[in-house]
Design a protein around this motif. Structure first.
Motif, PDB file in Angstrom:
ATOM      1  N   GLN A  86      54.022  33.787  32.135  1.00 49.31           N
ATOM      2  CA  GLN A  86      52.841  33.250  32.790  1.00 49.31           C
ATOM      3  C   GLN A  86      52.010  34.355  33.425  1.00 49.31           C
ATOM      4  OE1 GLN A  86      53.763  30.242  35.629  1.00 49.31           O
ATOM      5  NE2 GLN A  86      51.622  29.685  36.021  1.00 49.31           N
ATOM      6  N   ARG A  87      52.678  35.330  34.057  1.00 48.57           N
ATOM      7  CA  ARG A  87      51.948  36.456  34.641  1.00 48.57           C
ATOM      8  C   ARG A  87      51.245  37.277  33.567  1.00 48.57           C
ATOM      9  NH1 ARG A  87      56.573  36.812  38.079  1.00 48.57           N
ATOM     10  NH2 ARG A  87      57.468  38.390  36.720  1.00 48.57           N
ATOM     11  N   GLU A  88      51.923  37.499  32.423  1.00 52.10           N
ATOM     12  CA  GLU A  88      51.296  38.259  31.347  1.00 52.10           C
ATOM     13  C   GLU A  88      50.086  37.515  30.783  1.00 52.10           C
ATOM     14  OE1 GLU A  88      54.308  38.996  28.506  1.00 52.10           O
ATOM     15  OE2 GLU A  88      55.320  40.561  29.685  1.00 52.10           O
ATOM     16  N   GLN A  89      50.198  36.194  30.634  1.00 48.66           N
ATOM     17  CA  GLN A  89      49.055  35.423  30.153  1.00 48.66           C
ATOM     18  C   GLN A  89      47.891  35.482  31.130  1.00 48.66           C
ATOM     19  OE1 GLN A  89      50.545  31.500  29.381  1.00 48.66           O
ATOM     20  NE2 GLN A  89      51.672  32.091  27.539  1.00 48.66           N
ATOM     21  N   GLU A  90      48.178  35.389  32.413  1.00 47.27           N
ATOM     22  CA  GLU A  90      47.113  35.491  33.408  1.00 47.27           C
ATOM     23  C   GLU A  90      46.456  36.862  33.372  1.00 47.27           C
ATOM     24  OE1 GLU A  90      48.893  34.538  37.099  1.00 47.27           O
ATOM     25  OE2 GLU A  90      49.020  32.373  36.703  1.00 47.27           O
ATOM     26  N   LYS A  91      47.267  37.916  33.189  1.00 45.77           N
ATOM     27  CA  LYS A  91      46.697  39.265  33.111  1.00 45.77           C
ATOM     28  C   LYS A  91      45.803  39.412  31.880  1.00 45.77           C
ATOM     29  CE  LYS A  91      49.511  42.508  34.253  1.00 45.77           C
ATOM     30  NZ  LYS A  91      50.618  43.492  34.198  1.00 45.77           N
ATOM     31  N   GLU A  92      46.265  38.881  30.728  1.00 45.84           N
ATOM     32  CA  GLU A  92      45.452  38.955  29.514  1.00 45.84           C
ATOM     33  C   GLU A  92      44.145  38.192  29.679  1.00 45.84           C
ATOM     34  OE1 GLU A  92      47.839  37.548  26.360  1.00 45.84           O
ATOM     35  OE2 GLU A  92      49.142  39.324  26.286  1.00 45.84           O
ATOM     36  N   LEU A  93      44.206  37.037  30.311  1.00 46.59           N
ATOM     37  CA  LEU A  93      42.987  36.272  30.541  1.00 46.59           C
ATOM     38  C   LEU A  93      42.022  37.026  31.457  1.00 46.59           C
ATOM     39  CD1 LEU A  93      44.445  32.658  30.982  1.00 46.59           C
ATOM     40  CD2 LEU A  93      43.148  33.550  29.032  1.00 46.59           C
ATOM     41  N   THR A  94      42.564  37.707  32.459  1.00 45.88           N
ATOM     42  CA  THR A  94      41.709  38.489  33.357  1.00 45.88           C
ATOM     43  C   THR A  94      41.048  39.648  32.614  1.00 45.88           C
ATOM     44  OG1 THR A  94      43.188  37.927  35.194  1.00 45.88           O
ATOM     45  CG2 THR A  94      41.674  39.773  35.521  1.00 45.88           C
ATOM     46  N   VAL A  95      41.829  40.323  31.755  1.00 48.49           N
ATOM     47  CA  VAL A  95      41.268  41.439  30.988  1.00 48.49           C
ATOM     48  C   VAL A  95      40.203  40.950  30.019  1.00 48.49           C
ATOM     49  CG1 VAL A  95      41.817  43.191  29.269  1.00 48.49           C
ATOM     50  CG2 VAL A  95      43.302  42.887  31.251  1.00 48.49           C
ATOM     51  N   LEU A  96      40.487  39.848  29.325  1.00 51.72           N
ATOM     52  CA  LEU A  96      39.516  39.302  28.381  1.00 51.72           C
ATOM     53  C   LEU A  96      38.239  38.848  29.079  1.00 51.72           C
ATOM     54  CD1 LEU A  96      41.864  37.250  26.028  1.00 51.72           C
ATOM     55  CD2 LEU A  96      40.716  39.404  25.514  1.00 51.72           C
ATOM     56  N   ALA A  97      38.389  38.328  30.287  1.00 52.78           N
ATOM     57  CA  ALA A  97      37.200  37.898  31.024  1.00 52.78           C
ATOM     58  C   ALA A  97      36.352  39.085  31.468  1.00 52.78           C
ATOM     59  CB  ALA A  97      37.619  37.074  32.245  1.00 52.78           C
ATOM     60  N   SER A  98      37.002  40.232  31.730  1.00 52.15           N
ATOM     61  CA  SER A  98      36.247  41.409  32.158  1.00 52.15           C
ATOM     62  C   SER A  98      35.601  42.157  30.995  1.00 52.15           C
ATOM     63  CB  SER A  98      37.171  42.358  32.920  1.00 52.15           C
ATOM     64  OG  SER A  98      38.200  42.838  32.070  1.00 52.15           O
ATOM     65  N   LEU A  99      36.043  41.932  29.762  1.00 52.73           N
ATOM     66  CA  LEU A  99      35.471  42.626  28.613  1.00 52.73           C
ATOM     67  C   LEU A  99      34.104  42.038  28.259  1.00 52.73           C
ATOM     68  CD1 LEU A  99      38.573  42.993  26.267  1.00 52.73           C
ATOM     69  CD2 LEU A  99      37.484  44.770  27.620  1.00 52.73           C
ATOM     70  N   PRO A 163      44.408  50.474  30.569  1.00 45.75           N
ATOM     71  CA  PRO A 163      44.075  49.043  30.436  1.00 45.75           C
ATOM     72  C   PRO A 163      42.742  48.852  29.736  1.00 45.75           C
ATOM     73  CG  PRO A 163      43.811  49.782  32.703  1.00 45.75           C
ATOM     74  CD  PRO A 163      44.448  50.906  31.970  1.00 45.75           C
ATOM     75  N   PRO A 164      42.570  47.765  29.008  1.00 48.29           N
ATOM     76  CA  PRO A 164      41.301  47.542  28.286  1.00 48.29           C
ATOM     77  C   PRO A 164      40.083  47.510  29.196  1.00 48.29           C
ATOM     78  CG  PRO A 164      43.008  46.074  27.457  1.00 48.29           C
ATOM     79  CD  PRO A 164      43.574  46.733  28.674  1.00 48.29           C
ATOM     80  N   ALA A 165      40.258  47.052  30.431  1.00 54.31           N
ATOM     81  CA  ALA A 165      39.109  46.982  31.334  1.00 54.31           C
ATOM     82  C   ALA A 165      38.581  48.364  31.695  1.00 54.31           C
ATOM     83  CB  ALA A 165      39.498  46.231  32.604  1.00 54.31           C
ATOM     84  N   ALA A 166      39.448  49.397  31.674  1.00 56.40           N
ATOM     85  CA  ALA A 166      39.034  50.752  32.043  1.00 56.40           C
ATOM     86  C   ALA A 166      38.673  51.610  30.838  1.00 56.40           C
ATOM     87  CB  ALA A 166      40.146  51.431  32.836  1.00 56.40           C
ATOM     88  N   GLN A 167      38.874  51.125  29.623  1.00 56.37           N
ATOM     89  CA  GLN A 167      38.603  51.947  28.433  1.00 56.37           C
ATOM     90  C   GLN A 167      37.116  52.255  28.282  1.00 56.37           C
ATOM     91  OE1 GLN A 167      40.383  50.042  25.056  1.00 56.37           O
ATOM     92  NE2 GLN A 167      42.485  50.300  25.822  1.00 56.37           N
TER      93      GLN A 167
END
Length: 201
Positions: A86-99, A163-167
């Motif tokens: 669940q934590r990994e899914q939340e992190k992925e959703l946060t990263v996808l939302a920031s892209l 992390p994808p958000a910082a790339q």
């Protein structure tokens, strides 16, 4: 000699009477001993069976406690795995939302290519077709060579776990730094060539 009267002979004949009287008592004693032995032998299997049943109950109780502990550990492990997922899914959703969206990426590429073409058109207009062809040839060559840089970027990001958000930020700073350093080296190289090409005075 006179024959002894029956009374006198009867006195000696009655001597075995006590042994005969003790026979029933001995028989009763033997019977009691046999009965006591029988009860003891009959009660010993019961005692052993009760002991066996107690050991079996104790072992079954121990096995039940062990199984209950294993089931509890398994449930706790499954719960931890679910929380981690669940934590990994939340992190992925946060990263996808920031892209940024794909449409924004396409628009940025179109804008940069449009600027390059406009710059080449300006060179064509100001310096002629020959210089413009040289510019476009160099531009296409640089674009084709920059494709292999993508693989280098991917390897570097995977190695440092960026992390994808910082790339995007890392790429922006990298491109800006590369442009500045390239300009410095070009100017320094031109000056060095001119200095060496000039005859010594």
């Amino acid at each position: 000699m006179q024959a002894l009267p029956n009374g006198s002979s009867g006195g000696k004949a009655t001597e075995p009477a006590p042994a005969a009287a003790r026979a029933p008592a001995d028989a009763a004693l033997l019977e009691r001993q046999r009965s006591s032995l029988g009860t003891s032998t009959s009660t010993s299997p019961a005692a052993t069976s009760s002991n066996g049943n107690g050991a079996a109950d104790a072992s079954s109780a121990g096995n039940g406690a062990h199984l209950a502990a294993q089931q509890q550990q398994q449930r706790q492990q499954e719960q931890r795995q679910q929380e981690q997922q669940q934590r990994e899914q939340e992190k992925e959703l946060t990263v996808l939302a920031s892209l940024p969206a794909k449409e924004q990426g396409y628009e940025a590429i179109a804008a940069w290519v449009g600027l390059a073409v406009a710059f080449g058109a300006g060179i064509w207009y100001s310096q002629g077709a020959g210089k413009a062809q040289e510019y476009f040839a160099g531009y296409l060559l640089e674009q084709s060579l920059s494709v292999d840089n993508l693989f280098v970027f991917i390897l570097v990001f995977n190695y440092f776990k960026t992390p994808p958000a910082a790339q995007k930020k890392v790429l922006t700073w990298g491109i800006a730094t590369a442009a500045i350093l390239r300009a410095i080296f070009i100017v320094a190289g031109v000056e060095l060539i001119e200095v060496r090409s000039c005859p010594a005075r």
